[in-house]
Design a protein around this motif. Structure first.
Motif, mmCIF file in Angstrom:
data_model
loop_
_atom_site.group_PDB
_atom_site.id
_atom_site.type_symbol
_atom_site.label_atom_id
_atom_site.label_comp_id
_atom_site.label_asym_id
_atom_site.label_seq_id
_atom_site.Cartn_x
_atom_site.Cartn_y
_atom_site.Cartn_z
ATOM 1 N N GLY A 290 -0.597 -1.838 13.056
ATOM 2 C CA GLY A 290 0.704 -2.489 13.192
ATOM 3 C C GLY A 290 0.849 -3.794 12.449
ATOM 4 O O GLY A 290 1.806 -4.540 12.667
ATOM 5 N N ILE A 291 -0.097 -4.097 11.541
ATOM 6 C CA ILE A 291 -0.047 -5.333 10.766
ATOM 7 C C ILE A 291 0.517 -5.030 9.369
ATOM 8 O O ILE A 291 -0.016 -4.180 8.646
ATOM 9 C CB ILE A 291 -1.448 -5.967 10.615
ATOM 10 N N LYS A 292 1.572 -5.722 8.994
ATOM 11 C CA LYS A 292 2.122 -5.562 7.647
ATOM 12 C C LYS A 292 1.087 -6.031 6.625
ATOM 13 O O LYS A 292 0.557 -7.141 6.746
ATOM 14 C CB LYS A 292 3.419 -6.359 7.515
ATOM 15 N N SER A 293 0.820 -5.194 5.633
ATOM 16 C CA SER A 293 -0.276 -5.479 4.707
ATOM 17 C C SER A 293 0.055 -5.061 3.281
ATOM 18 O O SER A 293 0.771 -4.077 3.069
ATOM 19 C CB SER A 293 -1.550 -4.740 5.143
ATOM 20 N N VAL A 294 -0.496 -5.814 2.340
ATOM 21 C CA VAL A 294 -0.435 -5.443 0.930
ATOM 22 C C VAL A 294 -1.832 -5.597 0.339
ATOM 23 O O VAL A 294 -2.692 -6.280 0.917
ATOM 24 C CB VAL A 294 0.565 -6.313 0.130
ATOM 25 N N CYS A 295 -2.038 -4.977 -0.816
ATOM 26 C CA CYS A 295 -3.370 -4.992 -1.431
ATOM 27 C C CYS A 295 -3.255 -5.252 -2.931
ATOM 28 O O CYS A 295 -2.377 -4.701 -3.603
ATOM 29 C CB CYS A 295 -4.066 -3.661 -1.171
ATOM 30 N N PHE A 296 -4.142 -6.108 -3.430
ATOM 31 C CA PHE A 296 -4.260 -6.362 -4.861
ATOM 32 C C PHE A 296 -5.746 -6.334 -5.225
ATOM 33 O O PHE A 296 -6.605 -6.401 -4.340
ATOM 34 C CB PHE A 296 -3.667 -7.724 -5.234
ATOM 35 N N ASN A 297 -6.043 -6.301 -6.508
ATOM 36 C CA ASN A 297 -7.443 -6.251 -6.925
ATOM 37 C C ASN A 297 -8.105 -7.627 -6.868
ATOM 38 O O ASN A 297 -9.253 -7.763 -6.459
ATOM 39 C CB ASN A 297 -7.569 -5.680 -8.338
ATOM 40 N N LYS A 298 -7.379 -8.667 -7.270
ATOM 41 C CA LYS A 298 -7.968 -9.992 -7.441
ATOM 42 C C LYS A 298 -7.460 -10.998 -6.405
ATOM 43 O O LYS A 298 -6.335 -10.906 -5.908
ATOM 44 C CB LYS A 298 -7.656 -10.532 -8.839
#
Length: 353
Positions: A290-298
């Protein structure tokens, strides 16, 4: 004296060293904290006090080393890939007590179940005198903390003393898990017969170490904290439990178990920004929770995304860089990773104004 535990070793080692500094006796912090004990011993005399930070790797190889005072702060799952099992990891930690005799002291914080069990069976396995400490519970035959509105109270049932510390006196602790390190330092001072006045005077010398929930700076409504030393889930749990309105930056090379066990510490996390080798897995895990999340490499990318979003918030936001991972996918060590975060933050603050 020797200091071990999954978390807090370096801070406790430094707290003890600084609290014991005097003009008539040298106190030297060494071991895992940076100075090899073998090199230090060559340049010392019999009157010197050694405070040795001892890792599980170092203790695993201990055969004859004897500490007059041994300290076990906590145990949670870490370095299982090296030790092979949690049992082996725990066994390496308690080797800190193995060569002590009846004239030695062993301090154990019983705030987690593993340490509580070790303390419960201590006299069956070891010869030293056990001193139990706790920041969470009252102990009839030990030393514990009580939290009060204006400060904390150390209750020493061994000497029937109570010592009050105003929060203004202990600003260096910043977060609650540092109270464990602080209490261990007090227990050492008590065993070395330092009085209340001496210990309170020593507080002026204490400070939190770099990369351990270190306040880097602030930009408008954003406060930036560098907790790069949080290389395992328990360290990150401590960070998340210490703040509200959190934008959590995490990631790197994951430890065994990943984020298992983090659920109860997510209540203050508003948004998560993951990166590195474990980034995608962590993002998916947290979204399911339920946690809003985003992902990047660096790291650069997640930090910029976090700042951009935080600036749109009406209230204050704490951006906590607490990776819950080792650094070895992109950095040499947690220090290099933490310094990179601080450089990025300082650059953002400078460019803004």
């Amino acid at each position: 004296m020797g200091v071990t535990g999954t978390n807090g070793k370096s801070t406790t080692t430094k707290f003890i060293q600084l609290s014991l500094l005097s003009k008539i006796q040298r106190t030297i912090a060494c071991g895992n904290i940076g100075l090899p004990i073998g090199d230090v011993i060559k340049k010392t005399n019999d009157n010197d006090i050694f405070v040795v930070e001892a890792s599980s790797f170092q203790l695993d190889k201990v055969d004859t080393l004897k500490f007059n005072i041994s300290i076990l702060l906590n145990i949670s799952k870490d370095h299982i890939d090296w030790h092979g099992s949690f049992k082996n990891y725990k066994d390496s930690k308690i080797k800190i007590f193995s060569n002590q005799d009846k004239n030695c002291f062993s301090i154990i914080c019983i705030d987690d179940n593993s340490c509580k069990k070790i303390a419960l069976n201590f006299n069956k396995r070891f010869s030293s005198k056990l001193i139990k400490i706790s920041t969470k519970q009252k102990i009839k035959d030990g030393i514990y903390l009580e939290y009060q509105k204006e400060g904390i109270l150390i209750v020493n049932k061994l000497s029937n003393e109570k010592i009050f510390f105003d929060y203004n006196m202990i600003m260096f602790t910043k977060v609650k898990h540092n109270f464990e390190n602080f209490l261990a330092a007090y227990a050492v001072n008590f065993l070395l017969k330092k009085n209340e006045k001496q210990f309170k005077n020593s507080l002026k010398k204490l400070f939190s170490l770099e990369h351990r929930l270190e306040l880097v700076g602030n930009l408008k409504n954003i406060f930036f904290y560098n907790d790069s030393k949080a290389t395992n889930i328990e360290s990150s749990r401590n960070a998340l439990n210490s703040f509200k309105n959190i934008y959590w930056i995490l990631g790197g090379r994951k430890k065994l178990g990943g984020l298992d066990g983090i659920d109860s510490s997510l209540k203050n996390v508003e948004y998560a920004f993951s990166f590195g080798q474990a980034g995608k897995e962590f993002k998916e895990y947290l979204i399911k929770k339920g946690i809003k999340s985003v992902c990047f490499n660096k790291l650069e990318s997640v930090l910029l995304a976090a700042v951009k979003k935080a600036l749109k918030e009406k209230g204050n936001i704490n951006i906590i860089f607490s990776p819950a991972c080792s650094s070895f996918d992109q950095y040499k060590n947690f220090e290099q990773r933490g310094n990179k975060f601080k450089t990025l933050v300082n650059g953002i603050i400078k460019s803004a104004g």
